[in-house]
Design a protein around this motif. Sequence first.
Motif, PDB file in Angstrom:
ATOM      1  N   ASN A 180       1.771   8.231   7.822  1.00 32.59           N
ATOM      2  CA  ASN A 180       2.463   8.226   9.099  1.00 32.59           C
ATOM      3  C   ASN A 180       3.890   7.774   8.815  1.00 32.59           C
ATOM      4  OD1 ASN A 180       2.704   8.249  11.992  1.00 32.59           O
ATOM      5  ND2 ASN A 180       2.730   6.019  11.881  1.00 32.59           N
ATOM      6  N   THR A 181       4.833   8.298   9.581  1.00 25.97           N
ATOM      7  CA  THR A 181       6.213   7.861   9.408  1.00 25.97           C
ATOM      8  C   THR A 181       6.811   7.533  10.765  1.00 25.97           C
ATOM      9  OG1 THR A 181       8.369   8.450   8.462  1.00 25.97           O
ATOM     10  CG2 THR A 181       7.127  10.225   9.454  1.00 25.97           C
ATOM     11  N   GLU A 182       7.611   6.487  10.784  1.00 30.05           N
ATOM     12  CA  GLU A 182       8.343   6.127  11.993  1.00 30.05           C
ATOM     13  C   GLU A 182       9.760   5.721  11.576  1.00 30.05           C
ATOM     14  OE1 GLU A 182       7.140   1.847  13.339  1.00 30.05           O
ATOM     15  OE2 GLU A 182       5.334   2.829  12.573  1.00 30.05           O
ATOM     16  N   GLN A 183      10.688   6.008  12.450  1.00 29.22           N
ATOM     17  CA  GLN A 183      12.077   5.722  12.135  1.00 29.22           C
ATOM     18  C   GLN A 183      12.480   4.388  12.751  1.00 29.22           C
ATOM     19  OE1 GLN A 183      14.675   8.982  12.982  1.00 29.22           O
ATOM     20  NE2 GLN A 183      16.429   8.028  11.978  1.00 29.22           N
ATOM     21  N   GLU A 184      13.087   3.564  11.928  1.00 28.39           N
ATOM     22  CA  GLU A 184      13.667   2.297  12.377  1.00 28.39           C
ATOM     23  C   GLU A 184      15.129   2.314  11.977  1.00 28.39           C
ATOM     24  OE1 GLU A 184      11.602  -1.158  10.934  1.00 28.39           O
ATOM     25  OE2 GLU A 184       9.781  -0.688  12.056  1.00 28.39           O
ATOM     26  N   GLY A 185      15.998   2.577  12.932  1.00 33.73           N
ATOM     27  CA  GLY A 185      17.412   2.718  12.604  1.00 33.73           C
ATOM     28  C   GLY A 185      17.598   3.947  11.735  1.00 33.73           C
ATOM     29  N   ARG A 186      18.184   3.731  10.566  1.00 36.02           N
ATOM     30  CA  ARG A 186      18.400   4.845   9.638  1.00 36.02           C
ATOM     31  C   ARG A 186      17.292   4.954   8.598  1.00 36.02           C
ATOM     32  NH1 ARG A 186      24.115   4.710   7.144  1.00 36.02           N
ATOM     33  NH2 ARG A 186      23.333   6.706   6.417  1.00 36.02           N
ATOM     34  N   LYS A 187      16.322   4.050   8.660  1.00 36.76           N
ATOM     35  CA  LYS A 187      15.240   4.037   7.667  1.00 36.76           C
ATOM     36  C   LYS A 187      13.978   4.663   8.232  1.00 36.76           C
ATOM     37  CE  LYS A 187      15.617  -0.548   6.937  1.00 36.76           C
ATOM     38  NZ  LYS A 187      15.278  -1.855   6.388  1.00 36.76           N
ATOM     39  N   TYR A 188      13.215   5.262   7.331  1.00 39.41           N
ATOM     40  CA  TYR A 188      11.880   5.740   7.672  1.00 39.41           C
ATOM     41  C   TYR A 188      10.871   4.778   7.056  1.00 39.41           C
ATOM     42  CZ  TYR A 188      13.715  10.097   9.459  1.00 39.41           C
ATOM     43  OH  TYR A 188      14.379  11.034  10.211  1.00 39.41           O
ATOM     44  N   ILE A 189       9.914   4.389   7.874  1.00 42.59           N
ATOM     45  CA  ILE A 189       8.863   3.472   7.432  1.00 42.59           C
ATOM     46  C   ILE A 189       7.571   4.281   7.318  1.00 42.59           C
ATOM     47  CG2 ILE A 189       7.605   1.345   7.918  1.00 42.59           C
ATOM     48  CD1 ILE A 189      10.638   0.922   7.585  1.00 42.59           C
ATOM     49  N   TYR A 190       6.924   4.165   6.182  1.00 42.07           N
ATOM     50  CA  TYR A 190       5.685   4.892   5.918  1.00 42.07           C
ATOM     51  C   TYR A 190       4.506   3.937   5.958  1.00 42.07           C
ATOM     52  CZ  TYR A 190       8.819   8.558   4.384  1.00 42.07           C
ATOM     53  OH  TYR A 190       9.792   9.512   4.345  1.00 42.07           O
ATOM     54  N   SER A 191       3.409   4.421   6.529  1.00 42.32           N
ATOM     55  CA  SER A 191       2.149   3.675   6.521  1.00 42.32           C
ATOM     56  C   SER A 191       1.018   4.686   6.335  1.00 42.32           C
ATOM     57  CB  SER A 191       1.967   2.883   7.813  1.00 42.32           C
ATOM     58  OG  SER A 191       2.002   3.744   8.932  1.00 42.32           O
ATOM     59  N   ALA A 192      -0.087   4.204   5.820  1.00 40.86           N
ATOM     60  CA  ALA A 192      -1.209   5.091   5.510  1.00 40.86           C
ATOM     61  C   ALA A 192      -2.042   5.395   6.749  1.00 40.86           C
ATOM     62  CB  ALA A 192      -2.084   4.459   4.438  1.00 40.86           C
ATOM     63  N   ASN A 193      -2.473   6.621   6.865  1.00 38.97           N
ATOM     64  CA  ASN A 193      -3.404   7.034   7.907  1.00 38.97           C
ATOM     65  C   ASN A 193      -4.842   7.001   7.403  1.00 38.97           C
ATOM     66  OD1 ASN A 193      -1.601   7.520   9.990  1.00 38.97           O
ATOM     67  ND2 ASN A 193      -1.205   9.609   9.322  1.00 38.97           N
ATOM     68  N   ILE A 194      -5.002   6.674   6.156  1.00 36.81           N
ATOM     69  CA  ILE A 194      -6.317   6.609   5.539  1.00 36.81           C
ATOM     70  C   ILE A 194      -6.374   5.329   4.708  1.00 36.81           C
ATOM     71  CG2 ILE A 194      -5.520   8.051   3.627  1.00 36.81           C
ATOM     72  CD1 ILE A 194      -8.342   9.074   3.302  1.00 36.81           C
ATOM     73  N   GLU A 195      -7.463   4.614   4.829  1.00 35.38           N
ATOM     74  CA  GLU A 195      -7.615   3.374   4.070  1.00 35.38           C
ATOM     75  C   GLU A 195      -7.916   3.702   2.615  1.00 35.38           C
ATOM     76  OE1 GLU A 195     -10.275   0.542   5.810  1.00 35.38           O
ATOM     77  OE2 GLU A 195      -9.536   0.959   7.826  1.00 35.38           O
ATOM     78  N   GLU A 196      -7.436   2.849   1.729  1.00 31.11           N
ATOM     79  CA  GLU A 196      -7.648   3.066   0.300  1.00 31.11           C
ATOM     80  C   GLU A 196      -9.138   3.157  -0.030  1.00 31.11           C
ATOM     81  OE1 GLU A 196      -6.161   1.270  -3.979  1.00 31.11           O
ATOM     82  OE2 GLU A 196      -6.071  -0.018  -2.219  1.00 31.11           O
ATOM     83  N   LYS A 197      -9.915   2.275   0.559  1.00 27.73           N
ATOM     84  CA  LYS A 197     -11.353   2.261   0.288  1.00 27.73           C
ATOM     85  C   LYS A 197     -11.994   3.602   0.663  1.00 27.73           C
ATOM     86  CE  LYS A 197     -15.457  -0.556   1.076  1.00 27.73           C
ATOM     87  NZ  LYS A 197     -15.972  -1.785   1.691  1.00 27.73           N
ATOM     88  N   GLU A 198     -11.575   4.187   1.794  1.00 30.67           N
ATOM     89  CA  GLU A 198     -12.098   5.492   2.218  1.00 30.67           C
ATOM     90  C   GLU A 198     -11.689   6.585   1.243  1.00 30.67           C
ATOM     91  OE1 GLU A 198     -11.595   6.649   6.443  1.00 30.67           O
ATOM     92  OE2 GLU A 198     -10.618   4.689   6.580  1.00 30.67           O
TER      93      GLU A 198
END
Length: 151
Positions: free
Chosen positions: A61-79
């Motif tokens: 998943n990506t979301e913009q904070e100011g000029r930066k893009y923040i990435y986070s996982a949509n799937i857990e590592e364990k899965e």
Amino acid sequence: MSTIAVDLHITDAEWEVMRVVWANGRVTSKEVIFTLGEKMDWKQATTKTLLGRLVEKGALNTEQEGRKYIYSANIEEKEAVRSFTNDIFDRICRKNVGNVVGSIIEDHVLSFDDIQRLEEILEMKKAFAVEEVDCQCSEGQCDCHLHHHGE
């Protein structure tokens, strides 16, 4: 963390990116570029391409904070790891699973805690153990005695 279906194919290079995201929870492209630039000697463009592919696949998943893009996982590592290992074990004869697990254990360094956990799992598995594991292969896919005619 929202989750997605775990049946997506993550390449080895994409897996490296996912490991950085999983380790950090939320991460900027700059942080991923720095980490993998040192480990993999990748250029910035390579890492950004991989991040983009993972977003397209729905793994990130990506979301913009100011000029930066923040990435986070949509799937857990364990899965993801469970899906990956299930895929491997789906490719071999069920009769060989114990040997493969044994080889994995033999070939890797384990802590005392790891060994204790494995012993606990094996003890629990004894309650449901079978005399012989059934082969699920089609005739000619493996060398199980179940598929040799005339024996």
